[in-house]
Design an enzyme around this catalytic site. Structure first.
Site, PDB file in Angstrom:
ATOM      1  N   ARG A 267      21.118  55.024   5.977  1.00 39.13           N
ATOM      2  CA  ARG A 267      20.987  54.159   5.673  1.00 39.13           C
ATOM      3  C   ARG A 267      20.084  53.301   5.447  1.00 39.13           C
ATOM      4  NH1 ARG A 267      26.152  51.777   7.654  1.00 39.13           N
ATOM      5  NH2 ARG A 267      24.980  50.971   9.284  1.00 39.13           N
TER       6      ARG A 267
ATOM      7  N   LYS B  58      28.418  44.309  14.280  1.00 38.89           N
ATOM      8  CA  LYS B  58      29.233  43.500  14.000  1.00 38.89           C
ATOM      9  C   LYS B  58      29.609  42.539  14.765  1.00 38.89           C
ATOM     10  CE  LYS B  58      29.659  46.933  10.352  1.00 38.89           C
ATOM     11  NZ  LYS B  58      29.807  45.888   9.025  1.00 38.89           N
TER      12      LYS B  58
ATOM     13  N   SER C  30      33.030  54.191   3.088  1.00 35.35           N
ATOM     14  CA  SER C  30      33.016  53.212   3.944  1.00 35.35           C
ATOM     15  C   SER C  30      34.117  52.715   3.316  1.00 35.35           C
ATOM     16  CB  SER C  30      31.911  52.275   4.654  1.00 35.35           C
ATOM     17  OG  SER C  30      31.133  52.793   4.722  1.00 35.35           O
TER      18      SER C  30
END
Length: 207
Positions: free
Chosen positions: A37, A136, A107
Site C-alpha cells: 500500500r 488513525k 476495506s
C-alpha cells in the site's frame, strides 16, 4: 481463507530498512498475504517496489501478493490481486479488468459497506479499525462488538485490522474472526520474523 496472517507493507513504516527485507522476515515467520500500500508515491516507484517484493515471495510458494488500489500496477507485476478502498474503482469494473481468478478485497468500516462489498462480489473484506492505532489518530476504534456484528452478517472471509498485536489478538479470535491484518506490530518490531511467528501461533491456537 481461514487462519490467515496478512501484512500491509508501506515504505513509510520501514524505519530505513529495505521494505523487501522486512517482508521476507515476516513471511518466514508466518505471514500468508502481503499487500503493498503506497498511496503517495509515483507509479514508477510503486512498480519497482512491487517487483522487489514479488521476487522475495518467489521463495515462499502459496503466499499471496496484493496491490492496494493500483489495478494497473497489479496487472503489470502479475500480482495475485488487488485491495480496494471505498474511493477506488468500482469492484465490478476491477473484476472485468482482472478476471475471475484474481483476488479482490475491500476495506470496510461499517455493516453497510461490508454488505455492499459482499453483494458486489468481493473475495474478502478488511474491517477496521478494531483497536486504537497510530495510523488513525483521534478516530475512535470500532471495537470487538462491531466486529462480532460483522461476523454474524457477513459470509465471505473477514480480516480484522487496527492496532492488533501479540497481546490483544486473542480478543479478535474470541469474536470468531481468525484472519488478522497487521502493520505496526511487524514494522515496529526489532524481530519481524518472531513477531509474525508468535501472532500466527495464536491464530492457529498453538499457544
Amino acid at each position: 481463507m481461514k487462519q490467515k496472517l496478512y501484512l500491509i507493507a508501506n515504505s513509510v513504516l520501514t524505519k530505513g530498512r529495505p521494505i523487501e527485507n522486512v517482508v521476507r522476515e515476516a513471511v518466514a515467520g508466518g505471514v500468508d498475504i502481503v499487500q503493498l500500500r503506497e498511496k503517495d508515491r509515483p507509479a514508477c516507484e510503486v512498480y519497482s517496489t512491487a517487483l522487489k517484493i514479488k521476487s522475495v515471495l518467489k521463495d515462499f510458494p502459496g503466499t499471496f501478493f496484493l496491490i492496494n488500489d493500483r489495478v494497473d500496477i497489479a496487472m503489470a507485476v502479475e500480482a495475485d490481486g488487488v485491495h480496494l478502498g471505498q474511493a477506488s474503482l468500482p469492484l465490478k469494473t476491477v473484476r472485468c479488468l482482472l478476471g475471475d481468478k484474481k483476488i479482490i478485497g475491500v476495506s470496510t468500516h461499517s455493516i453497510e459497506e461490508a454488505e455492499r462489498a459482499q453483494r458486489e462480489g468481493a473475495d474478502y473484506i478488511i474491517f477496521s479499525h478494531i483497536f486504537e492505532t497510530k495510523s488513525k489518530p483521534g478516530l475512535a476504534p470500532k471495537g470487538i462488538k462491531a466486529l462480532s456484528e460483522i461476523k454474524a452478517r457477513i459470509k465471505i472471509p473477514i480480516f480484522a485490522l487496527g492496532g492488533i498485536n501479540e497481546t490483544n489478538v486473542h480478543e479478535v479470535l474470541n469474536a470468531g474472526v481468525d484472519n488478522i491484518v497487521v502493520m505496526s506490530a511487524i514494522w515496529e518490531s526489532s524481530d519481524p520474523r518472531n513477531t509474525a511467528l508468535q501472532i500466527k501461533k495464536k491464530i492457529q491456537g498453538v499457544v
